[in-house]
Design a protein around this motif. Structure first.
Motif, PDB file in Angstrom:
ATOM      1  N   PRO A 163     -37.356 -38.590  21.938  1.00  0.00           N
ATOM      2  CA  PRO A 163     -35.969 -39.014  21.688  1.00  0.00           C
ATOM      3  C   PRO A 163     -35.748 -40.502  21.926  1.00  0.00           C
ATOM      4  O   PRO A 163     -34.939 -41.128  21.236  1.00  0.00           O
ATOM      5  CB  PRO A 163     -35.149 -38.160  22.667  1.00  0.00           C
ATOM      6  CG  PRO A 163     -36.115 -37.695  23.687  1.00  0.00           C
ATOM      7  CD  PRO A 163     -37.428 -37.578  23.008  1.00  0.00           C
ATOM      8  N   VAL A 164     -36.456 -41.093  22.882  1.00  0.00           N
ATOM      9  CA  VAL A 164     -36.267 -42.512  23.170  1.00  0.00           C
ATOM     10  C   VAL A 164     -36.824 -43.378  22.047  1.00  0.00           C
ATOM     11  O   VAL A 164     -36.138 -44.274  21.532  1.00  0.00           O
ATOM     12  CB  VAL A 164     -36.919 -42.885  24.516  1.00  0.00           C
ATOM     13  CG1 VAL A 164     -36.968 -44.403  24.691  1.00  0.00           C
ATOM     14  CG2 VAL A 164     -36.149 -42.258  25.669  1.00  0.00           C
ATOM     15  N   HIS A 165     -38.052 -43.133  21.645  1.00  0.00           N
ATOM     16  CA  HIS A 165     -38.722 -44.040  20.712  1.00  0.00           C
ATOM     17  C   HIS A 165     -38.537 -43.644  19.247  1.00  0.00           C
ATOM     18  O   HIS A 165     -38.324 -44.524  18.400  1.00  0.00           O
ATOM     19  CB  HIS A 165     -40.213 -44.116  21.043  1.00  0.00           C
ATOM     20  CG  HIS A 165     -40.506 -44.762  22.362  1.00  0.00           C
ATOM     21  ND1 HIS A 165     -40.553 -46.124  22.535  1.00  0.00           N
ATOM     22  CD2 HIS A 165     -40.740 -44.215  23.585  1.00  0.00           C
ATOM     23  CE1 HIS A 165     -40.816 -46.404  23.798  1.00  0.00           C
ATOM     24  NE2 HIS A 165     -40.938 -45.260  24.463  1.00  0.00           N
ATOM     25  N   MET A 166     -38.625 -42.358  18.935  1.00  0.00           N
ATOM     26  CA  MET A 166     -38.489 -41.976  17.534  1.00  0.00           C
ATOM     27  C   MET A 166     -37.023 -41.940  17.094  1.00  0.00           C
ATOM     28  O   MET A 166     -36.636 -42.591  16.123  1.00  0.00           O
ATOM     29  CB  MET A 166     -39.138 -40.614  17.279  1.00  0.00           C
ATOM     30  CG  MET A 166     -39.245 -40.292  15.791  1.00  0.00           C
ATOM     31  SD  MET A 166     -39.796 -38.612  15.453  1.00  0.00           S
ATOM     32  CE  MET A 166     -38.273 -37.707  15.703  1.00  0.00           C
ATOM     33  N   PHE A 167     -36.196 -41.173  17.807  1.00  0.00           N
ATOM     34  CA  PHE A 167     -34.798 -41.048  17.408  1.00  0.00           C
ATOM     35  C   PHE A 167     -34.075 -42.390  17.485  1.00  0.00           C
ATOM     36  O   PHE A 167     -33.386 -42.801  16.552  1.00  0.00           O
ATOM     37  CB  PHE A 167     -34.089 -40.018  18.276  1.00  0.00           C
ATOM     38  CG  PHE A 167     -34.506 -38.598  18.013  1.00  0.00           C
ATOM     39  CD1 PHE A 167     -35.504 -38.308  17.103  1.00  0.00           C
ATOM     40  CD2 PHE A 167     -33.915 -37.543  18.680  1.00  0.00           C
ATOM     41  CE1 PHE A 167     -35.893 -37.010  16.859  1.00  0.00           C
ATOM     42  CE2 PHE A 167     -34.290 -36.231  18.439  1.00  0.00           C
ATOM     43  CZ  PHE A 167     -35.292 -35.975  17.528  1.00  0.00           C
ATOM     44  N   CYS A 168     -34.228 -43.070  18.609  1.00  0.00           N
ATOM     45  CA  CYS A 168     -33.542 -44.356  18.765  1.00  0.00           C
ATOM     46  C   CYS A 168     -34.185 -45.446  17.919  1.00  0.00           C
ATOM     47  O   CYS A 168     -33.519 -46.407  17.534  1.00  0.00           O
ATOM     48  CB  CYS A 168     -33.523 -44.760  20.232  1.00  0.00           C
ATOM     49  SG  CYS A 168     -32.530 -43.659  21.270  1.00  0.00           S
ATOM     50  N   GLY A 169     -35.468 -45.315  17.624  1.00  0.00           N
ATOM     51  CA  GLY A 169     -36.099 -46.256  16.717  1.00  0.00           C
ATOM     52  C   GLY A 169     -35.536 -46.142  15.311  1.00  0.00           C
ATOM     53  O   GLY A 169     -35.284 -47.148  14.633  1.00  0.00           O
ATOM     54  N   ILE A 170     -35.352 -44.927  14.853  1.00  0.00           N
ATOM     55  CA  ILE A 170     -34.745 -44.721  13.535  1.00  0.00           C
ATOM     56  C   ILE A 170     -33.308 -45.226  13.520  1.00  0.00           C
ATOM     57  O   ILE A 170     -32.870 -45.882  12.572  1.00  0.00           O
ATOM     58  CB  ILE A 170     -34.816 -43.227  13.161  1.00  0.00           C
ATOM     59  CG1 ILE A 170     -36.282 -42.810  12.934  1.00  0.00           C
ATOM     60  CG2 ILE A 170     -33.977 -42.942  11.925  1.00  0.00           C
ATOM     61  CD1 ILE A 170     -36.461 -41.336  12.670  1.00  0.00           C
ATOM     62  N   CYS A 187     -31.311 -46.498  29.356  1.00  0.00           N
ATOM     63  CA  CYS A 187     -31.651 -47.925  29.330  1.00  0.00           C
ATOM     64  C   CYS A 187     -32.772 -48.198  28.328  1.00  0.00           C
ATOM     65  O   CYS A 187     -32.672 -49.121  27.515  1.00  0.00           O
ATOM     66  CB  CYS A 187     -32.069 -48.372  30.731  1.00  0.00           C
ATOM     67  SG  CYS A 187     -32.594 -50.090  30.840  1.00  0.00           S
ATOM     68  N   LEU A 188     -33.821 -47.393  28.379  1.00  0.00           N
ATOM     69  CA  LEU A 188     -34.922 -47.569  27.417  1.00  0.00           C
ATOM     70  C   LEU A 188     -34.456 -47.311  25.990  1.00  0.00           C
ATOM     71  O   LEU A 188     -34.910 -47.978  25.044  1.00  0.00           O
ATOM     72  CB  LEU A 188     -36.073 -46.629  27.772  1.00  0.00           C
ATOM     73  CG  LEU A 188     -36.813 -46.915  29.090  1.00  0.00           C
ATOM     74  CD1 LEU A 188     -37.940 -45.918  29.284  1.00  0.00           C
ATOM     75  CD2 LEU A 188     -37.346 -48.335  29.111  1.00  0.00           C
ATOM     76  N   SER A 189     -33.570 -46.358  25.814  1.00  0.00           N
ATOM     77  CA  SER A 189     -33.050 -46.070  24.469  1.00  0.00           C
ATOM     78  C   SER A 189     -32.317 -47.286  23.903  1.00  0.00           C
ATOM     79  O   SER A 189     -32.467 -47.622  22.725  1.00  0.00           O
ATOM     80  CB  SER A 189     -32.115 -44.863  24.520  1.00  0.00           C
ATOM     81  OG  SER A 189     -32.794 -43.718  24.987  1.00  0.00           O
ATOM     82  N   GLY A 190     -31.509 -47.943  24.733  1.00  0.00           N
ATOM     83  CA  GLY A 190     -30.823 -49.141  24.279  1.00  0.00           C
ATOM     84  C   GLY A 190     -31.786 -50.254  23.930  1.00  0.00           C
ATOM     85  O   GLY A 190     -31.599 -50.973  22.936  1.00  0.00           O
ATOM     86  N   LEU A 191     -32.847 -50.402  24.721  1.00  0.00           N
ATOM     87  CA  LEU A 191     -33.839 -51.441  24.437  1.00  0.00           C
ATOM     88  C   LEU A 191     -34.570 -51.165  23.128  1.00  0.00           C
ATOM     89  O   LEU A 191     -34.837 -52.080  22.337  1.00  0.00           O
ATOM     90  CB  LEU A 191     -34.841 -51.514  25.591  1.00  0.00           C
ATOM     91  CG  LEU A 191     -34.292 -52.061  26.919  1.00  0.00           C
ATOM     92  CD1 LEU A 191     -35.290 -51.824  28.048  1.00  0.00           C
ATOM     93  CD2 LEU A 191     -33.976 -53.546  26.789  1.00  0.00           C
ATOM     94  N   VAL A 192     -34.919 -49.899  22.901  1.00  0.00           N
ATOM     95  CA  VAL A 192     -35.617 -49.554  21.655  1.00  0.00           C
ATOM     96  C   VAL A 192     -34.717 -49.797  20.449  1.00  0.00           C
ATOM     97  O   VAL A 192     -35.130 -50.389  19.444  1.00  0.00           O
ATOM     98  CB  VAL A 192     -36.081 -48.084  21.704  1.00  0.00           C
ATOM     99  CG1 VAL A 192     -36.552 -47.629  20.321  1.00  0.00           C
ATOM    100  CG2 VAL A 192     -37.195 -47.909  22.716  1.00  0.00           C
ATOM    101  N   SER A 193     -33.475 -49.362  20.520  1.00  0.00           N
ATOM    102  CA  SER A 193     -32.598 -49.423  19.345  1.00  0.00           C
ATOM    103  C   SER A 193     -32.225 -50.849  18.959  1.00  0.00           C
ATOM    104  O   SER A 193     -31.946 -51.116  17.794  1.00  0.00           O
ATOM    105  CB  SER A 193     -31.330 -48.605  19.612  1.00  0.00           C
ATOM    106  OG  SER A 193     -30.613 -49.146  20.709  1.00  0.00           O
TER     107      SER A 193
END
Length: 580
Positions: free
Chosen positions: A378-385, A328-334
């Motif tokens: 992985p949540v903020h850096m990978f999904c941010g990129i 869920c957080l990964s989707g929000l970040v991306s």
């Protein structure tokens, strides 16, 4: 003509009462229209200011979400320490962003100059800042970037190191990235008069600026700091394996993620900055819808993919709540970077891919031996990129035109690849800038011994060593009691050694003052002989060389507690005894 202040009557009636006497019909109409226009302007300013303060409040409320997520992810013995660090994030960010951070980030944005600058040079200490609600909103973003690192370094980082890094990030590292991408004077900004490749870097709400910056900082810090004690081990085939350190409360994790999801509506929709414009209102509502869909897509994809992997590895499908929360957080970040510029179906695709990317990134961190207590990397850096790249793929020209005067390029699926190229350049800039500064920063802290907590303090828990708290793990109470006993014994021994070393330094200074610089080596030998081996008065080995001073120390006696109790000095007038 004055502006009507009361709201008990209609604006037309109030403006009519303020008219000057003896005016012609045309002049009366002009005065009434001007009065109504001024009244509407004042109303718009009030609405926009309230909107920005409300959005800033939602973003700041995300600090509570991060705190609950970290609290649920760490063990009970480190709970207070983790909570204090989350609190200090907000405090350090506010002071750093008030003094210099805001000036470096947004200084010069009101200038009519069409050039580009690397750093802002105005508005230090909020001087000459008229829209202070805008500062509040940007401060909340800076605090978010800093608190991303808190969970990654949990359970093993010293308090001093955390304060230093938090201040450095919000006062200098993060503001430079903001200036480059969001300020119209930035060399990568899409709002610049002459943007890069005709379009610049598009990052609507901070997918690259906030989350990639915080996630990359967390990666560098975790690499330098090292894993928690017992986190990794090697099996018989020399393959790295990871021990699981489950947090003490899954319920707090769920609460934290739901709070973050709620605050994300302020994070994304608030980035329009004002709401009274028709175009900005359209962007805000599109951002809110896409935020919801991307979060849902990330949750479902992470949940199902992890169940499928578990079935392949163990033969039984297991539905992981923790992985669903992180998805869920990964989707929000991306979706943060392009939430206002993509279609709803694209938001779902972005969220689904981000959930899969989180799982892959989490496993990669374990293979590399990087210990991330809350999976922030992985949540903020990978999904941010990934979110930044997704803007270069899915951004719709019609939506970009709502916030940009001229749009020469859009997503790759709608236009040429200029926007995608700009997004990649922006990613390289952020990675390079953060790495060049933060890697030596954390390396210096590690070299100075200011970064990592003592190994025994880490074992018994930072709550005891830093806050004097006693937390009992009911599942392993006897083990914790033994660890606490060893910890306090070690602290007592350290205090005794500190007192002993203090007296030894006094003896050295006394011997130097009496014997002169030529007897430095002999003085050290004398102290070593007297303090380590002497049970009574022992003459110095090199007493035949009295030095060039007033005398020299020839014996040192220690008490049973290891304290210096008697000193014998050979002076010009004979032997002098000094009882301490």
């Amino acid at each position: 003509m004055a502006t009507p202040q009361s709201t008990s009557s209609s604006t037309f009636e109030l403006c009519s009462q303020l008219l000057e006497p003896n005016l012609s019909t045309d002049e009366r109409q002009d005065q009434i229209l001007l009065c109504i226009a001024n009244s509407l302007d004042d109303t718009n300013v009030g609405i926009n200011t309230f909107f920005l303060i409300y959005a800033a409040s939602l973003v700041f409320y995300m600090q509570a979400g991060f705190a609950m997520l970290c609290a649920g992810s760490v063990r009970m013995k480190n709970l207070q320490n983790t909570m204090l660090k989350n609190l200090l994030d907000a405090c350090g960010a506010s002071l750093g962003f008030y003094t210099v951070g805001y000036a470096f980030a947004w200084g010069g944005r009101s200038s009519d100059d069409e050039g580009t600058t690397f750093i802002g040079t105005e508005n230090f200490f909020l001087m000459d800042v008229e829209q202070k609600a805008f500062w509040l909103f940007q401060f909340a973003f800076a605090a978010t970037s800093a608190t991303i690192v808190a969970g990654t370094l949990a359970e093993r980082c010293q308090m001093l190191a955390y304060l230093l890094y938090s201040t450095a990030l919000t006062a200098f590292i993060y503001p430079i990235i903001v200036h480059a991408i969001w300020n119209k004077m930035g060399f990568l900004s899409s709002y610049s008069a002459n943007p890069l490749l005709g379009v610049g870097v598009v990052d609507f709400a901070g997918c690259l600026v906030v989350h990639t910056t915080g996630g990359l900082t967390a990666l560098i810090a975790a690499f330098v700091l090292g894993p928690r004690k017992g986190r990794f081990y090697y099996d018989g085939d020399r393959k790295r394996c990871a021990n699981t350190f489950p947090g003490h409360s899954v319920a707090l994790k769920v609460l934290g993620v739901l709070i973050l999801w709620f605050g994300w509506y302020g994070f994304n929709t608030g980035s329009v900055y004002y709401i009274t414009s028709k175009n900005q209102a359209a962007l805000a509502q599109n951002a809110a819808v896409n935020t919801t869909l991307a979060a849902a897509g990330g949750t479902i994809s992470a949940l199902l993919a992890k169940a499928w992997l578990a079935e392949r590895e163990t033969g039984e499908a297991m539905f992981s709540l923790v992985d669903a929360l992180m998805g869920c957080l990964s989707g929000l970040v991306s979706i943060t970077g392009g939430c206002a510029y993509v279609e709803s179906w694209a938001a779902i695709i972005i969220g689904v891919i981000s959930g899969l990317l989180y799982l892959a990134g989490s496993r990669l961190m374990i293979r590399l031996g990087v210990d991330d207590a809350v999976d922030a990397i992985p949540v903020h850096m990978f999904c941010g990129i990934w979110g930044s790249i997704a803007v270069g793929l899915f951004a719709v020209p019609q939506y970009l035109e709502l916030s940009h005067e001229e749009v020469s390029s859009a997503g790759l699926f709608y236009s040429n690849g200029n926007l995608l190229a700009c997004q990649l350049i922006g990613i390289l800039f952020v990675v390079g800038w953060v790495s060049i500064l933060m890697l030596p920063f954390f390396a210096i802290l590690h070299y100075m011994g200011w970064l990592r907590a003592d190994s025994l303090e880490e074992i018994v828990g930072l709550d005891i060593s830093y806050h004097g708290a006693h937390q009992v793990d009911t599942d392993n109470e006897s083990s914790n009691q033994e660890e606490e006993r060893l910890y306090y014994e070690r602290k007592d021994q350290q205090r005794q050694n500190k007192k002993r070393n203090k007296f030894r330094r006094r003896l050295l200074m006394m011997d130097l003052s009496m014997s002169g610089r030529n007897a430095v080596t002999d003085s050290r030998n004398n102290i070593s002989d007297g303090s380590r081996r002497n049970s009574g008065n022992r003459p110095a080995e090199n007493a035949e060389n009295p030095g060039n001073g007033l005398g020299r120390m020839i014996g040192v006696e220690e008490s049973d507690e290891g304290m210096v109790s008697h000193i014998t000095v050979q002076g010009r007038d004979g032997i002098i005894d000094d009882t301490r």
